[in-house]
Design a protein around this motif. Sequence first.
Motif, mmCIF file in Angstrom:
data_model
loop_
_atom_site.group_PDB
_atom_site.id
_atom_site.type_symbol
_atom_site.label_atom_id
_atom_site.label_comp_id
_atom_site.label_asym_id
_atom_site.label_seq_id
_atom_site.Cartn_x
_atom_site.Cartn_y
_atom_site.Cartn_z
ATOM 1 N N TYR A 192 -3.262 0.445 8.329
ATOM 2 C CA TYR A 192 -4.428 1.013 9.024
ATOM 3 C C TYR A 192 -4.354 2.527 8.886
ATOM 4 O O TYR A 192 -3.446 3.151 9.432
ATOM 5 C CB TYR A 192 -4.412 0.610 10.497
ATOM 6 C CG TYR A 192 -4.464 -0.894 10.702
ATOM 7 C CD1 TYR A 192 -3.334 -1.688 10.527
ATOM 8 C CD2 TYR A 192 -5.652 -1.520 11.051
ATOM 9 C CE1 TYR A 192 -3.389 -3.067 10.693
ATOM 10 C CE2 TYR A 192 -5.713 -2.900 11.226
ATOM 11 C CZ TYR A 192 -4.571 -3.665 11.041
ATOM 12 O OH TYR A 192 -4.620 -5.028 11.210
ATOM 13 N N TYR A 193 -5.287 3.086 8.146
ATOM 14 C CA TYR A 193 -5.275 4.532 7.891
ATOM 15 C C TYR A 193 -6.351 5.210 8.721
ATOM 16 O O TYR A 193 -7.504 4.773 8.716
ATOM 17 C CB TYR A 193 -5.608 4.824 6.424
ATOM 18 C CG TYR A 193 -4.645 4.299 5.398
ATOM 19 C CD1 TYR A 193 -4.668 2.967 4.988
ATOM 20 C CD2 TYR A 193 -3.735 5.154 4.784
ATOM 21 C CE1 TYR A 193 -3.801 2.493 4.017
ATOM 22 C CE2 TYR A 193 -2.868 4.683 3.802
ATOM 23 C CZ TYR A 193 -2.903 3.351 3.434
ATOM 24 O OH TYR A 193 -2.053 2.874 2.461
ATOM 25 N N ARG A 194 -5.981 6.260 9.422
ATOM 26 C CA ARG A 194 -6.962 7.144 10.058
ATOM 27 C C ARG A 194 -7.220 8.280 9.062
ATOM 28 O O ARG A 194 -6.536 8.372 8.030
ATOM 29 C CB ARG A 194 -6.420 7.671 11.392
ATOM 30 C CG ARG A 194 -5.941 6.567 12.324
ATOM 31 C CD ARG A 194 -7.045 5.714 12.887
ATOM 32 N NE ARG A 194 -7.884 6.487 13.798
ATOM 33 C CZ ARG A 194 -9.091 6.104 14.222
ATOM 34 N NH1 ARG A 194 -9.614 4.969 13.785
ATOM 35 N NH2 ARG A 194 -9.766 6.855 15.063
ATOM 36 N N TYR A 257 5.871 2.870 -9.074
ATOM 37 C CA TYR A 257 5.733 3.748 -7.911
ATOM 38 C C TYR A 257 4.254 3.919 -7.606
ATOM 39 O O TYR A 257 3.425 3.992 -8.526
ATOM 40 C CB TYR A 257 6.342 5.117 -8.200
ATOM 41 C CG TYR A 257 7.835 5.138 -8.018
ATOM 42 C CD1 TYR A 257 8.381 5.266 -6.745
ATOM 43 C CD2 TYR A 257 8.691 5.008 -9.106
ATOM 44 C CE1 TYR A 257 9.753 5.271 -6.558
ATOM 45 C CE2 TYR A 257 10.066 5.014 -8.935
ATOM 46 C CZ TYR A 257 10.591 5.146 -7.655
ATOM 47 O OH TYR A 257 11.946 5.146 -7.477
ATOM 48 N N HIS A 258 3.926 3.971 -6.326
ATOM 49 C CA HIS A 258 2.545 4.252 -5.937
ATOM 50 C C HIS A 258 2.521 4.857 -4.545
ATOM 51 O O HIS A 258 3.526 4.809 -3.817
ATOM 52 C CB HIS A 258 1.676 2.992 -6.048
ATOM 53 C CG HIS A 258 2.159 1.822 -5.229
ATOM 54 N ND1 HIS A 258 3.203 1.013 -5.613
ATOM 55 C CD2 HIS A 258 1.729 1.331 -4.046
ATOM 56 C CE1 HIS A 258 3.390 0.066 -4.716
ATOM 57 N NE2 HIS A 258 2.509 0.249 -3.736
ATOM 58 N N ALA A 259 1.369 5.416 -4.193
ATOM 59 C CA ALA A 259 1.244 6.094 -2.898
ATOM 60 C C ALA A 259 -0.230 6.315 -2.589
ATOM 61 O O ALA A 259 -1.084 6.230 -3.481
ATOM 62 C CB ALA A 259 1.967 7.437 -2.938
ATOM 63 N N SER A 308 -11.747 5.477 9.415
ATOM 64 C CA SER A 308 -10.558 4.688 9.062
ATOM 65 C C SER A 308 -10.724 3.910 7.763
ATOM 66 O O SER A 308 -11.828 3.655 7.296
ATOM 67 C CB SER A 308 -10.237 3.647 10.151
ATOM 68 O OG SER A 308 -10.287 4.205 11.425
ATOM 69 N N ARG A 309 -9.577 3.524 7.260
ATOM 70 C CA ARG A 309 -9.528 2.603 6.125
ATOM 71 C C ARG A 309 -8.540 1.498 6.491
ATOM 72 O O ARG A 309 -7.489 1.774 7.102
ATOM 73 C CB ARG A 309 -9.029 3.345 4.893
ATOM 74 C CG ARG A 309 -8.645 2.443 3.729
ATOM 75 C CD ARG A 309 -8.232 3.271 2.527
ATOM 76 N NE ARG A 309 -7.957 2.441 1.376
ATOM 77 C CZ ARG A 309 -6.737 2.140 0.928
ATOM 78 N NH1 ARG A 309 -5.659 2.598 1.556
ATOM 79 N NH2 ARG A 309 -6.576 1.391 -0.129
ATOM 80 N N VAL A 310 -8.863 0.275 6.137
ATOM 81 C CA VAL A 310 -7.957 -0.849 6.363
ATOM 82 C C VAL A 310 -7.585 -1.418 5.001
ATOM 83 O O VAL A 310 -8.450 -1.588 4.136
ATOM 84 C CB VAL A 310 -8.638 -1.937 7.232
ATOM 85 C CG1 VAL A 310 -7.704 -3.105 7.429
ATOM 86 C CG2 VAL A 310 -9.063 -1.368 8.569
HETATM 87 C C1 SIN Z 1 0.653 -0.269 -0.155
HETATM 88 O O1 SIN Z 1 1.110 0.169 -1.195
HETATM 89 O O2 SIN Z 1 1.359 -0.892 0.622
HETATM 90 C C2 SIN Z 1 -0.789 -0.027 0.230
HETATM 91 C C3 SIN Z 1 -1.592 0.719 -0.769
HETATM 92 C C4 SIN Z 1 -2.981 1.036 -0.248
HETATM 93 O O3 SIN Z 1 -3.161 1.328 0.929
HETATM 94 O O4 SIN Z 1 -3.913 1.015 -1.066
#
Ligand code: SIN
Length: 367
Positions: A192-194, A257-259, A308-310
């Motif tokens: 859950y992103y604000r 790797y990702h972010a 927000s983003r879910v």
């Molecule tokens: C994740 O890598 O766990 C989530 C990636 C995303 O929020 O797109």
Amino acid sequence: MAKMAAPIVEHGEDVFRKLFRFYKRRNPPPDFSEVVAAELDRNVLSDDAAKRAGLRAVRDWRAYSLQGHPGFIFISNPFLPGSQQHWVKQCLKTYPQKPNVCNLDMHMSPAETENIWEKSIGGFRKKGKQDPKTLLEKLRWVTLGYHYNWDTKTYSPESRSPFPPDLHALSRCLAAVCGFPGFSAEAGILNYYRTDSSLGIHVDESELDHTWPLLSFSFGQTAVFLLGGAKRQDAPTAMFMRSGDVMVMSGPSRLLYHAVPCLVAAPASEPLPSCLGARPTEDAAEDALVRPVSEQDWEVCSRYLLTSRVNMTVRQVLGPGRTFEVATRPGASPHAETRRGYDDDGAEEATSNAKKSRSGSECTLSS
Ligand code: SIN
């Protein structure tokens, strides 16, 4: 996904023109194997089955691969109008409920984290800027199925609850079309992103079988997603993840790797992506996976999503026919020793900004 720009002139011939002529050719027809596009198995999901899962007919999906990253598939919003709302409501109202586990459980009693939705919506509807944050606004992650342990970076059979059947079925459809029939969703991490949240640089490698893909579904505000290589030094590619987009990391891309460094501010003219507000164009079939969301519930969800983003990530933890005991027996899994879990890069940022981590001890989702 864009190919890297080729040199304009090569051996006296314009290479752009060379490629143009190659694909324009009729006789013999060109070989399309070099065209950058994701391979989908368009026959495994009938139009009816797709509709039941709230998805468009597979022939209408736009799917892309990324040069240099075989196994990475990006599908641009395959959802039918109205069906994204179902998943948003599930993430906000249903999935945070017990026996699923969320970040609030790390420092609150079970009674306090019971009924997060009900405890939040009153305050959420009439919220002024000075009002304390509701539990929904404090939600950072929820785990489903095998509950990911943020401290040990492992899954265990002792910490497991039933995986939601609707998300299991959706994941099965997506995975099959991407070449993974028989995928079984066993663990989910919902993020859950604000507007000020980020997710640190990491590799998802705690699952015991990496031959299965990692599926990722995005809803709400747009995020920037960075996809790197197998090493931290490899330059990442930045891409937008918009509402409804689905990303699949499989094969050689499963352990990259990702972010997510940031969300992108929505334009004032469209504070919420229009694909989210769309209502279903047809009545849901009896056996439909996704149900229409009530206006009252959508009012809460849409207000939440303004800022927000879910994101739902779905994983298969074990290989076919494997049990946990066998998979974790020393030496049984080649990954058991090398599992490194999440990178804690965000911890520095979170500490210096006096921000909260989602795990308590390890910062991955900071805001
Ligand atoms: C994740 O890598 O766990 C989530 C990636 C995303 O929020 O797109």
